[in-house]
Write an enzyme that holds these catalytic residues in place. Structure first.
Site, mmCIF file in Angstrom:
data_model
loop_
_atom_site.group_PDB
_atom_site.id
_atom_site.type_symbol
_atom_site.label_atom_id
_atom_site.label_comp_id
_atom_site.label_asym_id
_atom_site.label_seq_id
_atom_site.Cartn_x
_atom_site.Cartn_y
_atom_site.Cartn_z
ATOM 1 N N ALA A 1 19.234 -75.011 76.900
ATOM 2 C CA ALA A 1 19.945 -73.887 77.502
ATOM 3 C C ALA A 1 20.448 -72.911 76.441
ATOM 4 O O ALA A 1 20.996 -71.867 76.761
ATOM 5 C CB ALA A 1 21.103 -74.391 78.350
ATOM 6 N N ASN B 1 21.033 -83.471 74.882
ATOM 7 C CA ASN B 1 21.977 -82.452 74.433
ATOM 8 C C ASN B 1 22.753 -81.831 75.587
ATOM 9 O O ASN B 1 23.913 -82.183 75.820
ATOM 10 C CB ASN B 1 21.220 -81.378 73.638
ATOM 11 C CG ASN B 1 22.148 -80.490 72.843
ATOM 12 O OD1 ASN B 1 23.331 -80.385 73.154
ATOM 13 N ND2 ASN B 1 21.633 -79.860 71.826
ATOM 14 N N ASP B 2 22.105 -80.957 76.341
ATOM 15 C CA ASP B 2 22.820 -80.252 77.410
ATOM 16 C C ASP B 2 23.439 -81.210 78.434
ATOM 17 O O ASP B 2 24.495 -80.921 78.984
ATOM 18 C CB ASP B 2 21.870 -79.293 78.132
ATOM 19 C CG ASP B 2 21.415 -78.157 77.221
ATOM 20 O OD1 ASP B 2 22.147 -77.860 76.256
ATOM 21 O OD2 ASP B 2 20.345 -77.589 77.468
ATOM 22 N N VAL B 3 22.784 -82.341 78.678
ATOM 23 C CA VAL B 3 23.252 -83.244 79.739
ATOM 24 C C VAL B 3 24.521 -84.011 79.344
ATOM 25 O O VAL B 3 25.085 -84.724 80.162
ATOM 26 C CB VAL B 3 22.162 -84.248 80.174
ATOM 27 C CG1 VAL B 3 20.962 -83.512 80.735
ATOM 28 C CG2 VAL B 3 21.764 -85.156 79.030
#
Lengths: 113, 463
Positions: free
Chosen positions: B431, B390-392
Site C-alpha cells: 500500500a 507488512n500492511d496486514v
C-alpha cells in the site's frame, strides 16, 4: 425447458452455493478455487453434446427454412473442430484441476499425537 | 424409457458437486469432497453419452481430445512446483473461459445456417461468449503477472476508465445488433471487445490485490458456464455455474473486506500509487528509526518464551522459506514452546495461499489460525515473528484515521511483548504506507532474506 424454469433453478443454485461456500474453512480457500475450477470443466458436457452430432446437409433446407443453405455443411465441419478444441480445454481443466486439488488436500495433515 | 431418467442423473451430479464444496468445511472431509466432485463429473460425462445413445458421432476426435486433456493435465498438475500454484489456477480459469466462448461459436455455426437461431438463444450466446473470452484474456494476463513474466505493477494508463466504458458500450451495442440480425460480424466484434476488456480490467490491478483478481476470475468462469447452460437449456450447467459463481463471488467479497476496500475500487485499480504514499508519511516524520536486531537476539527471547506466534506473508512465499519455517517450528516445539501461525485473509497472492504453503512444509493445520481466532492471543504472547508480512500488521489501520489502511482488519501483532520483523529492506509494503509497528518500542527488524534469517534463528536455537 423454458426460461422461467431455468431461472428458478439458477436462483436456487445460487442460494445453495452461497450457504455451502460460507461453510468452507478459510484454510482451504485455495483448494476451493482449484476444485471449483475443476468442476467448471462441466461445460464439457455442452461441448460433447454439440460436437457428437452428425453433420447436416443442404438437403435439410428443403424441409426447414434455412437462413444460409450454402453454409450449412461448411459451418458444421468448422463447428466440430472448434467443439473438439473446447472438449480438449475442458478435459485439461477437469483432469488437471482434480489432480492438483487432490495433491493440495493431501498436504493438509493434523498434528501427530 | 431410461431416457426420462437422464435429468435425474444430472441432478445427482449437481448434488455431488454440492457435497464436494461441503466437504471443504474441514481438512478431514476435504479429500472425500474432491472424490465426490470426480464422481459427479464422471457421471455427468457418462450421462451425456447415454443421452446421445446410438446417434453419437465424431467419437474419435472427441476421444482424442478427452484423452489428450488427461495425458497433459494430470502430469502438469502433479509436477508443477507449488510456488507456481497461483498462476496455474489462473491459467486453468482461462481454459474454461475459452471453452465457453468456443461453445457459443459452435452453437452459432450449427444453428444459424439452418435458421435455428432464436433471439433468446442469441442473447445468451452473446453473453456467454463475452464473459468467456473476458475470463480467458483476464486470466492469461493474471497468470503472466503472477509468473512475473510481466511486472506485477498495475499498468494503469490515463483514461483507462473511458476506454473500459467505451468497450462495455461496444459490447452492449454489438450484442443488441447481433440479436436483431444474427450477423457474424457483430458477434466477432462482441468477442474482440470483450477480449480487450478482460485485458484492460486486469492490467490495472496488481500486487497484493491479486487475490481479488483470482477470485473474481474464478467467479466469472462460473457465470460463463451458467450462461452456456441457459443457452443450451442444460440445468446441470446452470447449477454448477451458479455454485462456482457464488464461490468466486464470496471469495472476492472476503478478500475485499479483509483489505477494507470496495470491490469497485479494487477493480478500478491503482492502489499504492504516489498520492497514498505521500499522504501516509507524516506519521513517521518525527524521524524515529526502527531498531535492528540479529537472529540470535530473537532466538534467545524465543527460547524463553511460552508462546511464539509466527505471521507469514507474501515475503515467505517469495523467499520459499516455508521449509525453513517448519524447521523453526519443530525446534521450538521440541523445546516446549507453543507455536501458533497467524494468517491474514489476504496474505499472499490468492485466497488461502499461506495455508497451502505451510501445509506443503508439513506444518499441521491445527496450529494454523485465522485472524479472528488468533487476535485475542497476541496480548499474552511473548514473541511474535513476522516473516515477510507488512500492511496486514500495521497498527495504523486501527489508530490513524488518515492512513489509507485505516479500518482494515489487521493481525494485532503489536500487542505482543516482543515483535521481530524479518524484512529484506526498509521499503514500505504494497500500500506504500510506512509501518508504525517498526518504530514501536517492542519491535525490532531483522534485515535479510527470510530463508537465511530463519535458518540462522533455528541454528541459534539448537546451540
Amino acid at each position: 425447458m423454458d426460461f422461467p424454469t431455468l431461472l428458478t433453478i439458477f436462483t436456487l443454485a445460487c442460494v445453495v452455493g452461497y450457504f455451502v461456500v460460507w461453510g468452507v474453512t478459510p484454510a482451504l480457500h485455495t483448494p476451493l478455487m482449484a476444485v471449483t475450477n475443476a468442476i467448471s470443466g462441466i461445460v464439457i458436457i455442452a461441448a460433447l453434446a454439440l460436437t457428437a452430432t452428425h453433420g447436416t446437409s443442404e438437403t435439410l433446407c428443403n424441409l426447414v427454412p434455412c437462413t444460409a443453405p450454402g453454409k450449412v455443411e461448411g459451418y458444421h465441419t468448422a463447428s466440430i473442430w472448434l467443439g473438439s478444441v473446447a472438449v480438449f480445454l475442458c478435459a485439461l481443466n477437469i483432469f488437471g484441476g482434480f489432480a492438483i486439488t487432490r495433491r493440495m488436500l493431501a498436504m493438509f495433515k493434523p498434528k501427530a499425537k | 424409457m431410461f431416457q426420462s431418467y437422464l435429468p435425474f442423473l444430472a441432478l445427482i451430479s449437481a448434488l455431488c458437486f454440492i457435497l464436494a464444496l461441503k466437504g471443504l468445511a474441514h481438512p478431514k472431509t476435504a479429500q472425500r469432497g474432491n472424490t465426490f466432485a470426480m464422481v459427479g463429473m464422471g457421471l455427468a460425462i457418462g450421462t451425456i453419452f447415454l443421452s446421445l445413445g446410438t446417434s453419437v458421432a465424431n467419437i474419435i476426435p472427441l476421444a482424442v481430445a478427452l484423452v489428450a486433456g488427461a495425458v497433459i493435465g494430470i502430469p502438469v498438475a502433479g509436477r508443477i512446483a507449488l510456488t507456481a500454484l497461483p498462476q496455474l489456477v489462473a491459467l486453468f480459469h482461462s481454459f474454461v473461459g475459452l471453452a465457453a466462448t468456443l461453445i457459443a461459436v459452435v452453437t452459432y455455426l450449427q444453428e444459424y445456417p439452418i435458421g435455428g437461431l432464436l433471439p433468446k438463444t442469441a442473447t445468451e450466446l452473446a453473453l456467454g461468449a463475452a464473459i468467456g473470452i473476458l475470463t480467458f484474456t483476464g486470466s492469461i494476463l493474471a497468470a503472466l503477472k503472477l509468473q512475473g513474466t510481466i511486472g506485477g505493477k498495475p499498468l494503469a494508463f490515463k483514461g483507462r476508465h473511458v476506454v473500459n466504458l467505451a468497450l462495455g458500450l461496444i459490447i452492449v451495442a454489438a450484442s443488441v445488433h447481433f440479436v436483431m440480425t444474427f450477423s457474424a460480424l457483430s458477434l466477432t466484434i462482441v468477442i474482440i471487445a470483450a477480449a480487450i476488456l478482460g485485458f484492460t480490467l486486469v492490467a490495472a490491478i496488481g500486487g497484493a490485490d491479486m487475490p481479488v483478481v483470482v477470485s473474481m476470475l474464478n467467479s466469472y468462469s462460473g457465470w460463463a458456464a451458467a450462461a452456456t447452460g441457459f443457452m443450451l437449456e442444460m440445468p446441470l450447467l446452470i447449477i454448477t455455474g451458479a455454485l462456482i459463481g457464488a464461490s468466486g463471488g464470496i471469495l472476492s467479497y472476503i478478500m475485499c473486506k479483509a483489505m477494507n476496500r470496495s470491490f469497485i475500487s479494487v477493480i478500478l485499480g491503482g492502489f499504492g500509487n504516489n498520492e497514498s504514499a505521500s499522504a501516509a508519511t507524516p506519521t513517521n516524520a518525527e524521524g524515529k528509526t526502527p531498531a535492528l536486531a540479529a537472529a540470535e537476539d530473537a532466538a534467545f527471547l524465543m527460547q524463553n518464551a511460552s508462546r511464539v506466534i509466527i505471521v507469514p506473508g507474501y515475503g515467505m512465499a517469495v523467499a520459499q522459506a516455508q521449509h525453513a519455517v517448519k524447521e523453526l517450528y519443530q525446534t521450538l516445539s521440541n523445546q516446549g514452546v507453543e507455536v501458533i501461525f497467524a494468517i491474514h485473509p489476504v496474505a499472499g497472492r490468492m485466497p488461502g495461499h499461506m495455508n497451502v504453503l505451510l501445509a506443503e512444509a508439513d506444518i499441521p493445520y491445527d496450529v494454523v489460525e485465522e485472524q479472528d481466532e488468533v487476535n485475542p492471543s497476541f496480548p499474552t504472547t511473548d514473541v511474535t515473528l513476522i516473516v515477510g508480512a507488512n500492511d496486514v500488521v500495521n497498527p495504523a489501520a486501527q489508530t490513524q484515521p488518515s492512513s489509507p489502511l485505516y479500518g482494515m482488519p489487521i493481525l494485532e501483532a503489536h500487542k505482543s511483548r516482543f515483535v521481530y520483523v524479518i524484512k529484506r529492506s526498509f521499503k514500505p509494503g504494497y500500500a506504500g504506507v510506512e509501518n508504525e509497528l517498526f518504530t514501536m518500542p517492542n519491535c525490532a527488524l531483522i534485515l535479510g532474506d527470510a530463508k537465511d534469517v530463519i535458518e540462522n534463528l533455528t541454528r541459534a536455537l539448537k546451540e
